[in-house]
Enzyme design. Structure first.
Site, short mmCIF file in Angstrom:
data_model
loop_
_atom_site.label_atom_id
_atom_site.label_comp_id
_atom_site.label_asym_id
_atom_site.label_seq_id
_atom_site.Cartn_x
_atom_site.Cartn_y
_atom_site.Cartn_z
N ARG A 45 5.38 -2.87 -11.75
CA ARG A 45 5.49 -3.88 -10.70
C ARG A 45 5.38 -5.29 -11.29
O ARG A 45 6.08 -6.22 -10.87
CB ARG A 45 4.41 -3.65 -9.63
CG ARG A 45 4.61 -4.52 -8.41
CD ARG A 45 3.96 -3.97 -7.16
NE ARG A 45 4.64 -4.49 -6.00
CZ ARG A 45 4.08 -5.29 -5.09
NH1 ARG A 45 2.81 -5.64 -5.22
NH2 ARG A 45 4.80 -5.72 -4.07
N HIS A 49 8.19 -7.97 -10.62
CA HIS A 49 7.93 -9.22 -9.90
C HIS A 49 8.13 -10.45 -10.77
O HIS A 49 8.48 -11.52 -10.28
CB HIS A 49 6.54 -9.19 -9.26
CG HIS A 49 6.56 -8.53 -7.92
ND1 HIS A 49 5.63 -8.79 -6.94
CD2 HIS A 49 7.42 -7.64 -7.38
CE1 HIS A 49 5.92 -8.09 -5.85
NE2 HIS A 49 6.99 -7.36 -6.11
N TRP A 188 -1.17 8.93 0.32
CA TRP A 188 -2.33 9.60 -0.26
C TRP A 188 -1.85 10.86 -0.93
O TRP A 188 -0.87 11.46 -0.53
CB TRP A 188 -3.35 9.90 0.85
CG TRP A 188 -3.60 8.62 1.57
CD1 TRP A 188 -3.10 8.22 2.76
CD2 TRP A 188 -4.31 7.50 1.05
NE1 TRP A 188 -3.47 6.93 3.05
CE2 TRP A 188 -4.22 6.45 2.00
CE3 TRP A 188 -5.03 7.26 -0.12
CZ2 TRP A 188 -4.81 5.21 1.82
CZ3 TRP A 188 -5.62 6.02 -0.29
CH2 TRP A 188 -5.51 5.01 0.67
C1 HEM Z 1 13.15 -4.41 -1.07
C2 HEM Z 1 12.54 -4.26 -2.24
C3 HEM Z 1 11.07 -3.95 -2.38
C4 HEM Z 1 10.03 -4.15 -1.51
C5 HEM Z 1 10.03 -4.78 -0.11
C6 HEM Z 1 8.82 -3.64 -2.18
C7 HEM Z 1 7.55 -3.67 -1.62
C8 HEM Z 1 6.42 -3.10 -2.20
C9 HEM Z 1 5.10 -3.09 -1.60
C10 HEM Z 1 4.73 -3.72 -0.26
C11 HEM Z 1 4.28 -2.43 -2.46
C12 HEM Z 1 2.78 -2.17 -2.29
C13 HEM Z 1 1.98 -3.20 -3.08
C14 HEM Z 1 0.48 -2.92 -2.90
O1 HEM Z 1 0.06 -2.83 -1.71
O2 HEM Z 1 -0.24 -2.79 -3.92
C15 HEM Z 1 5.06 -2.01 -3.59
C16 HEM Z 1 4.57 -1.31 -4.66
C17 HEM Z 1 5.31 -0.98 -5.80
N1 HEM Z 1 6.61 -1.40 -6.06
FE1 HEM Z 1 7.90 -2.19 -4.71
N2 HEM Z 1 9.15 -3.15 -3.42
C18 HEM Z 1 10.50 -3.34 -3.59
C19 HEM Z 1 11.23 -3.02 -4.74
C20 HEM Z 1 10.67 -2.55 -5.92
C21 HEM Z 1 11.39 -2.47 -7.19
C22 HEM Z 1 12.84 -2.94 -7.41
C23 HEM Z 1 10.52 -1.94 -8.10
C24 HEM Z 1 10.71 -1.65 -9.57
C25 HEM Z 1 11.90 -1.42 -10.15
C26 HEM Z 1 9.27 -1.69 -7.39
C27 HEM Z 1 8.15 -1.12 -7.97
C28 HEM Z 1 6.94 -0.92 -7.30
C29 HEM Z 1 5.82 -0.14 -7.85
C30 HEM Z 1 5.81 0.58 -9.20
C31 HEM Z 1 4.80 -0.18 -6.89
C32 HEM Z 1 3.42 0.49 -6.97
C33 HEM Z 1 2.41 -0.49 -7.53
C34 HEM Z 1 0.99 0.07 -7.55
O3 HEM Z 1 0.82 1.31 -7.40
O4 HEM Z 1 0.05 -0.73 -7.74
N3 HEM Z 1 9.39 -2.08 -6.07
N4 HEM Z 1 6.37 -2.43 -3.41
#
Ligand code: HEM
Ligand SMILES: Nc1c([N+](=O)[O-])cnc2ccccc12
Length: 290
Positions: A45, A49, A188
């Protein structure tokens, strides 16, 4: 804005593989993080980001300047929780002060994908730390409470087509949402630390119910305790996206191939590489018998 990759002649593949190994060993060592999910998902992430601020219309944002190190970018609500990933990287920066923040954040994401049994992702060094006043304004990262048109528009700004958009969102096979970070909750049990096509299989096979979570935000929940964001679920509501979700659910290799190329593209958006710039494919710890 033009960002030319600075080829550092003093550094070789081995120097970067050593950083890769240090990150990979630290992921292995600190396995208790976030209920034994580990640091892999949040490192993915952080790299995403750092790169997701890119705007193809004026070539601003993106990973090049390492502006995620500044408090303005860190204050974007979409980046809540990433302090843990930056803290993970602090000792790496101390041990290898010669690497730029942009190179480190993107290398860490590639390392995490590969160490979590995902595809090999090519990586090129050369990002250069830029001053604080080059930090893009907050608000460029996506908002989960949206549908397919928003998703298509958002990814278009990153120069990503439908297939690339679906593949990139497949990284939601990793980790989970945290109420305190994003106001979304779960999944979960299902939250995983191995890179697979499960996100697409879940999308197609689970019964999804849109409901308000305990923070008052809408999300899709399944009987098994899985969850999807509205922007995740959009991928099965839109016919063009749905076709690609089905392909990736039935062919993990096709997903891996597409992810490997568009994740590299995401991490390199906005950067011009001179023809003598090296491309590296790092070995995993397992491949080095480490
Ligand atoms: C429309 C596109 C996207 C939206 C709206 C989105 C939104 C989110 C949200 C809300 C979370 C939860 C964050 C938290 O509460 O800790 C999350 C987690 C995550 N996102 Fe996305 N995301 C998007 C695209 C992506 C992309 C393109 C990637 C990587 C290529 C990605 C990788 C991740 C990963 C690995 C997590 C888990 C992080 C953790 O477990 O701490 N996301 N995302
Ligand atoms: N694990 C996840 C799933 N999932 O199906 O396990 C779905 N969406 C997610 C969105 C953000 C972070 C993790 C997610």
């Amino acid at each position: 804005v033009v960002h030319i990759a600075a080829v550092n002649k003093d550094r070789s593949f081995d120097d970067y593989q050593r950083i890769y190994n240090t990150i990979a060993e630290k992921i292995r060592e600190e396995d208790e993080y976030d209920g034994y999910i580990g640091y892999g998902p949040i490192l993915v992430r952080l790299g995403w980001h750092s790169s997701g601020t890119y705007d193809k219309n004026d070539n601003t944002g993106g990973s090049y300047g390492g502006t995620m190190r500044f408090k303005l970018e860190q204050s974007d609500g979409a980046n809540n929780g990433l302090g843990n990933a930056r803290a993970f990287m602090e000792p790496i920066l101390k041990e290898f002060p010669w690497i730029s923040h942009g190179d480190l954040y993107t290398l860490g994401a590639v390392c995490a994908v590969q160490e979590l049994q995902g595809p090999k992702v090519k990586w090129r060094p050369g990002r250069v730390d830029m001053p604080e006043d080059t930090t893009p304004k907050n608000g460029r990262l996506p908002d989960a409470a949206n549908g397919a048109d928003y998703v298509r528009n958002f990814y278009a700004r990153l120069n990503m087509n439908d297939r690339e958009a679906v593949a990139l969102t497949g990284a939601h096979c990793l980790g989970r949402t945290h109420l305190k970070n994003s106001g979304f909750d779960g999944p979960w049990g299902a939250a995983s630390n191995s890179f697979t096509n499960e996100f697409f299989v879940n999308l197609l096979n689970e019964q999804w119910k849109l409901q308000k979570n305990k923070a008052g935000n809408m999300q899709y929940d399944s009987p098994k305790g899985y969850m999807m964001l509205e922007t995740d679920y959009a991928l099965v509501q839109d016919p063009a996206y749905l076709k690609i979700v089905k392909e990736f659910a039935n062919n993990e290799g096709a997903f891996f191939k597409e992810f490997a190329s568009c994740f590299q593209k995401l991490l390199e958006n906005g950067i011009d590489y001179p023809k003598d710039a090296p491309t590296y494919v790092f070995k995993t710890l397992d491949e080095q018998d480490l």
